[in-house]
Design an enzyme around this catalytic site. Structure first.
Site, PDB file in Angstrom:
ATOM      1  N   SER A   8      60.240  -0.470  87.099  1.00  0.00           N
ATOM      2  CA  SER A   8      58.997  -0.534  86.333  1.00  0.00           C
ATOM      3  C   SER A   8      57.970  -1.510  86.909  1.00  0.00           C
ATOM      4  O   SER A   8      57.243  -2.181  86.172  1.00  0.00           O
ATOM      5  CB  SER A   8      59.285  -0.858  84.860  1.00  0.00           C
ATOM      6  OG  SER A   8      60.031   0.189  84.262  1.00  0.00           O
ATOM      7  N   LYS A  53      60.843   9.754  94.605  1.00  0.00           N
ATOM      8  CA  LYS A  53      61.904  10.511  93.916  1.00  0.00           C
ATOM      9  C   LYS A  53      61.662  12.018  94.082  1.00  0.00           C
ATOM     10  O   LYS A  53      61.108  12.436  95.093  1.00  0.00           O
ATOM     11  CB  LYS A  53      62.002  10.081  92.449  1.00  0.00           C
ATOM     12  CG  LYS A  53      62.127   8.570  92.306  1.00  0.00           C
ATOM     13  CD  LYS A  53      62.546   8.111  90.941  1.00  0.00           C
ATOM     14  CE  LYS A  53      62.608   6.590  90.929  1.00  0.00           C
ATOM     15  NZ  LYS A  53      63.118   6.049  89.674  1.00  0.00           N
ATOM     16  N   HIS A  93      70.760   4.428  95.556  1.00  0.00           N
ATOM     17  CA  HIS A  93      69.911   4.291  94.372  1.00  0.00           C
ATOM     18  C   HIS A  93      70.742   4.570  93.122  1.00  0.00           C
ATOM     19  O   HIS A  93      71.645   5.410  93.142  1.00  0.00           O
ATOM     20  CB  HIS A  93      68.731   5.266  94.464  1.00  0.00           C
ATOM     21  CG  HIS A  93      67.690   5.020  93.421  1.00  0.00           C
ATOM     22  ND1 HIS A  93      67.837   5.451  92.123  1.00  0.00           N
ATOM     23  CD2 HIS A  93      66.515   4.339  93.469  1.00  0.00           C
ATOM     24  CE1 HIS A  93      66.775   5.062  91.426  1.00  0.00           C
ATOM     25  NE2 HIS A  93      65.965   4.379  92.214  1.00  0.00           N
ATOM     26  N   ASN A 133      59.035   4.844  96.247  1.00  0.00           N
ATOM     27  CA  ASN A 133      60.096   5.846  96.105  1.00  0.00           C
ATOM     28  C   ASN A 133      59.547   6.980  95.235  1.00  0.00           C
ATOM     29  O   ASN A 133      59.449   6.831  94.028  1.00  0.00           O
ATOM     30  CB  ASN A 133      61.327   5.179  95.455  1.00  0.00           C
ATOM     31  CG  ASN A 133      62.415   6.183  95.114  1.00  0.00           C
ATOM     32  OD1 ASN A 133      62.376   7.332  95.561  1.00  0.00           O
ATOM     33  ND2 ASN A 133      63.394   5.740  94.328  1.00  0.00           N
ATOM     34  N   GLU A 162      67.668  -3.564  91.654  1.00  0.00           N
ATOM     35  CA  GLU A 162      67.035  -2.727  90.642  1.00  0.00           C
ATOM     36  C   GLU A 162      67.935  -2.665  89.410  1.00  0.00           C
ATOM     37  O   GLU A 162      68.881  -1.866  89.371  1.00  0.00           O
ATOM     38  CB  GLU A 162      66.831  -1.307  91.175  1.00  0.00           C
ATOM     39  CG  GLU A 162      65.918  -1.226  92.378  1.00  0.00           C
ATOM     40  CD  GLU A 162      65.283   0.161  92.497  1.00  0.00           C
ATOM     41  OE1 GLU A 162      64.042   0.221  92.527  1.00  0.00           O
ATOM     42  OE2 GLU A 162      66.012   1.156  92.540  1.00  0.00           O
ATOM     43  N   GLU A 207      70.192   6.239  90.592  1.00  0.00           N
ATOM     44  CA  GLU A 207      70.206   7.646  90.169  1.00  0.00           C
ATOM     45  C   GLU A 207      71.233   8.435  90.964  1.00  0.00           C
ATOM     46  O   GLU A 207      71.853   9.361  90.443  1.00  0.00           O
ATOM     47  CB  GLU A 207      68.795   8.247  90.312  1.00  0.00           C
ATOM     48  CG  GLU A 207      67.862   7.721  89.227  1.00  0.00           C
ATOM     49  CD  GLU A 207      66.396   7.639  89.624  1.00  0.00           C
ATOM     50  OE1 GLU A 207      65.993   8.249  90.632  1.00  0.00           O
ATOM     51  OE2 GLU A 207      65.649   6.931  88.917  1.00  0.00           O
TER      52      GLU A 207
END
Ligand code: PGA
Length: 251
Positions: free
Chosen positions: A210, A11, A94, A9, A164, A96
C-alpha cells in the site's frame, strides 16, 4: 551507499496496448529522475514490446516470476534464460505466489539461484501474515523465510529484498514508516548474523504494501529503507512518477 530503488509491480494488469500506453506516458519524466533505480515489472507478454520502447533508456524492466529450469517440458512456464534477453530484474516469492500457487521456501530458493545464474537481479519478497503479526511471530517468520530462500552468495550477486507484510498488500493499510524501518532493521541484523556486517550493509531492502504518492516520504525518510515495491500505485503514471521523484529528493 545503497542506491535507492523503486519497482512497480503491475501484477496481472494491463493488456499489451495498455502497457505500451502507460510506459509511453511515464517515460519522458521517469527518464530524467536521477540517483534512483527505476524498474517496471509488467506481465510477461508485454516485456518484449516494452524492451523495444525503452531501448537506450535508463529505466529497467523486471519480470514478476520465473521457473528455475532452463528449458524443457514445463508447459506454461517461463525460464530464466528467456527473461535474461528481455529484462534485468525479476520479482521472486511474492506473497501472492506463496499463497495462491503454493510456492515454498525451497522452490523460491531455486528460483533465486536460477535468476542470478543468468545475470538477473532477483527481488526476493518476504513478509508475515496478519495472524503471524498479531501473534508476535513477525521476526521468526521473516528469519525462516530468509533462511530457506537465500544463501550467502546471492548477496554478492546483487540480490534485492522486499519486505512486504501480507496484511499491507493491496489493503490500503500500509505499515507505518517506523514499523517498517524497525522490521527492515531486524532483517538487516539477521543477515549480519548469518553472513556478516558487510553483506548486511550492502543489501538493498525495499518496503512494499500500500505504498502511495501520499505515504512514500514516510518510508524513504527511514534509514533502513532503500526504496519501495509498489503495486496499485504503479499503474497510475502520475502517482508512480511522484513516488520516484520524492525518493530522488530524499535519498
Ligand atoms: P500494493 O502491492 O502496493 O498494491 O499494496 C504491493 C505488492 O504486492 O508488491
Amino acid at each position: 551507499m545503497r542506491i535507492p530503488l523503486i519497482a512497480g509491480n503491475w501484477k496481472m494488469n494491463t493488456t499489451l496496448s495498455e502497457a505500451i500506453e502507460l510506459v509511453s506516458q511515464m517515460r519522458p519524466e521517469l527518464e530524467k529522475i536521477g540517483n534512483v533505480d527505476r524498474v517496471i515489472c509488467p506481465p510477461f507478454v508485454s516485456l518484449a514490446a516494452l524492451k523495444e520502447l525503452l531501448e537506450g533508456s535508463s529505466i529497467k524492466l523486471g519480470a514478476q516470476n520465473l521457473y528455475f529450469e532452463t528449458r524443457g517440458a514445463y508447459t506454461g512456464e517461463i525460464s530464466p534464460l528467456m527473461l535474461a534477453d528481455l529484462c534485468d530484474y525479476v520479482i521472486i516469492g511474492h506473497s501472492e505466489r506463496r499463497q495462491y500457487f503454493n510456492e515454498s521456501g525451497e522452490l523460491i530458493n531455486k528460483k533465486v539461484k536460477a535468476a542470478l545464474k543468468v545475470g538477473l537481479t532477483p527481488v526476493l519478497c518476504i513478509g508475515e501474515g496478519l495472524a503471524e503479526n498479531e501473534a508476535g511471530k513477525t521476526e521468526a517468520v521473516l528469519a525462516a523465510q530468509l533462511d530457506s530462500s537465500s544463501e550467502r552468495e546471492y548477496y554478492s550477486g546483487g540480490l534485492v529484498l522486499a519486505y512486504e507484510p501480507v496484511w499491507a498488500i493491496g489493503t490500503g493499510k500500509a505499515a507505518s514508516g517506523e514499523q517498517a524501518n524497525e522490521t527492515i532493521g531486524f532483517i538487516r541484523q539477521h543477515i549480519s548474523r548469518q553472513h556478516g556486517q558487510g553483506t548486511a550493509q550492502q543489501v538493498r531492502i525495499l518496503y512494499g504494501g500500500s505504498v502511495t504518492a501520499d505515504n512514500i516520504a514516510e518510508f524513504i525518510n527511514q534509514p533502513e529503507i532503500d526504496g519501495a515495491l509498489v503495486g496499485g500505485a504503479s499503474l497510475k503514471a502520475g502517482d508512480f512518477l511522484s513516488i520516484v521523484k520524492q525518493t530522488s529528493e530524499v535519498k
